[in-house]
Design an enzyme around this catalytic site. Structure first.
Site, PDB file in Angstrom:
ATOM      1  N   GLU A 129       0.831  -1.207   0.000  1.00  0.00           N
ATOM      2  CA  GLU A 129       0.000   0.000   0.000  1.00  0.00           C
ATOM      3  C   GLU A 129       0.863   1.253   0.000  1.00  0.00           C
ATOM      4  O   GLU A 129       0.509   2.266  -0.602  1.00  0.00           O
ATOM      5  CB  GLU A 129      -0.931   0.014   1.215  1.00  0.00           C
ATOM      6  CG  GLU A 129      -2.178  -0.822   1.058  1.00  0.00           C
ATOM      7  CD  GLU A 129      -3.166  -0.264   0.052  1.00  0.00           C
ATOM      8  OE1 GLU A 129      -2.741   0.111  -1.050  1.00  0.00           O
ATOM      9  OE2 GLU A 129      -4.363  -0.231   0.359  1.00  0.00           O
ATOM     10  N   THR A 175      -5.596   8.629  -5.283  1.00  0.00           N
ATOM     11  CA  THR A 175      -5.602   8.569  -3.833  1.00  0.00           C
ATOM     12  C   THR A 175      -4.762   9.694  -3.241  1.00  0.00           C
ATOM     13  O   THR A 175      -5.160  10.346  -2.276  1.00  0.00           O
ATOM     14  CB  THR A 175      -5.048   7.208  -3.357  1.00  0.00           C
ATOM     15  OG1 THR A 175      -5.842   6.181  -3.941  1.00  0.00           O
ATOM     16  CG2 THR A 175      -5.105   7.085  -1.856  1.00  0.00           C
TER      17      THR A 175
END
Lengths: 332, 332
Positions: B142, B195
């Site tokens: 991530e 994001t």
């Protein structure tokens, strides 16, 4: 409509009077500022309510704490005045309050009076209101005490157990949380921390990063309570927002906290806005060790203190059976 | 140590290979920014791992999404590199990934690759790591994708169901939440929201008042899930901090949200950092009505979209039985 006068020797037959115990409460519960709270078995205020023909609310303080008797300025009075507006058939109410929860202690002294008042009047009215409605009435009392209509002491005093206040607007949304057995140790050092002052020193803006950590802990504490997971409860008892600021106002805070953790407590912190501190333990022996830590701390600091070693009260305000009512009345 | 070459016709006997499905996930879940997430039954990425004699990690993307193949820059690769450091007896791993979770959709595309990679390698290593450890490895993936070591997609992809991340430091503290059956409708409008951009527009300071409302909702959502209280879940699906800022980036947000609520959905909002939106429903018929609201909204806006009507996946990444593995392998 007319009501009989209260008769202390005949209270079993007199539906115009009620006696009850209104419990102390711990609000905030470390990470849950303004949303979490729980009720204690000790201490309790004793309250006695009587319906009267005389219109309005009459407050009788059976103590020397100097609390106001003018109904609109008294927490029990303000709550009852709000409630009476919805019950036009009632002329008036007299409330006698014998406080054992010291005002300014941070364990919900004002909330107990407000909650006890509305629970008592509701009993006399045949329990026509829901617990959620009673919370709303009692919040008028909290507003008198602190200037804020918060419910985090009120709700557990009325519902019992541990409660979450999801929101207070538009109406209080109270979520009862079925917690596992917990031993609670509370120390009340004899210093003054006014709720209004304790609110003013809080920063009105907080870092998003800290807020995220806080709501992670709030979610985890709720999960720990509902899952009866003591270890998770312990990990979630962390406050990165309020405690770092308010703990400065409370001498002995760090010693009590670190000593209690070392003694095996799950965790704890400031009760409400202080100065009382509370610690939760899974086992009674731990709670006793925590009480010792607290006593030692404040003896070394040369401060007077009270220690309460108790458990979570799952019933909230307790209407006294008539035999206890007579006993209470006769002690007046 | 030497490993056999993968043989698609003999995978039942070959412990050096594994095929699995890695699920899409919804992170944040309205009020639970950076702490809550849940796994979906659909869509899933298909992944195939093989232990190799060749040192290091080899990534094979069986798609045209233009994802990096350099292991340190690939989410699955970075997660596997972290994991391999603890398993010195393994020389190398080859990973083949067929993505059905579109990158940039906001439903955990990168998390699925990272989670699937570590779950797959753990299977090949005899399941020596705990789920919490796998979350920690996958977080390295991530970090490659978004620059942040967050776990709110990773954890549900590994644990399944709904998970709360109490904290990610020092180690991820994952709390599985036993939720009631929920129907999930997801719409992925074909616009790009990175994001990293979605993070940058967030205010780094938030009003304490809003933070309190948010953690009241987080606590209530956790309670609603654990108590299987649908009405409470619905009331708690409110976000006063992130949604007001991020929803501006997503055309159709208000129409989908209000239309879905009107159709009976419990609530919902932005999935992760968007652009996908999700809605939760208690009943399948409601979820179908919500899907219709979503389709109508984006057809009127003239935007391409995907709609997924699914439920919560309570198992997370799923190792495929050998017969399915053969099927998957033969489709290559």
């Amino acid at each position: 409509m007319s009501f009989n006068q209260f008769d202390s020797h005949n209270s079993t037959l007199n539906s115009n009077t009620v006696s009850l115990l209104a419990p102390a409460t711990v609000a905030n519960v470390v990470c849950g500022f303004d949303v979490l709270g729980f009720a204690l078995h000790e201490p309790n205020d004793e309250m006695h309510l009587r319906l009267t023909d005389e219109p309005g609310v009459r407050i009788v303080n059976e103590d020397d704490f100097g609390l106001p008797t003018e109904p609109a300025r008294n927490v029990a009075g303000a709550a009852l005045l709000a409630m009476l507006r919805t019950a036009p058939e009632v002329a008036g109410v007299e409330v006698r309050i014998r406080k054992h929860i010291r005002p300014g202690s941070g364990i919900g002294s004002s909330a107990a009076s407000a909650a006890g008042a509305v629970v008592g009047l509701n009993h006399l009215l045949g329990n026509r209101f829901t617990q959620a409605e009673l919370v709303e009435f009692a919040m008028y009392g909290e507003e008198v005490a602190s200037g804020v209509r918060h419910a985090d002491n009120i709700a557990p005093a009325i519902y019992g157990g541990v409660t979450l206040i999801r929101s207070t607007t538009p109406a209080p949304d109270v979520v009862p949380l079925d917690a596992p057995p917990l031993f609670v140790t509370v120390v009340h050092p004899q210093i003054e921390v006014k709720t209004s002052d304790a609110r003013q020193i809080l920063k009105q803006q907080v870092p998003l990063r800290d807020a995220v950590r806080q709501w992670g802990n709030v979610g985890a504490l709720v999960a720990g309570l509902l899952k009866h997971d003591y270890a998770l409860i312990g990990r979630a008892l962390e406050d990165v927002i309020v405690e770092p600021v308010r703990s400065i106002l409370i001498p002995g805070f760090e010693q009590v906290k670190s000593g209690s953790r070392a003694a095996g407590a799950l965790g704890g912190g400031i009760s409400g806005s202080g100065p009382s501190l509370f610690m939760l333990s899974q086992h009674e022996a731990t709670a006793q060790a925590v009480a010792k830590v607290m006593r030692t701390t404040y003896e070394q600091l040369g401060l007077d203190y009270y220690v309460y070693q108790t458990t979570i009260n799952t019933t909230g305000c307790r209407i006294l059976p008539d035999v206890e009512t007579r006993h209470f009345a006769s002690r007046r």
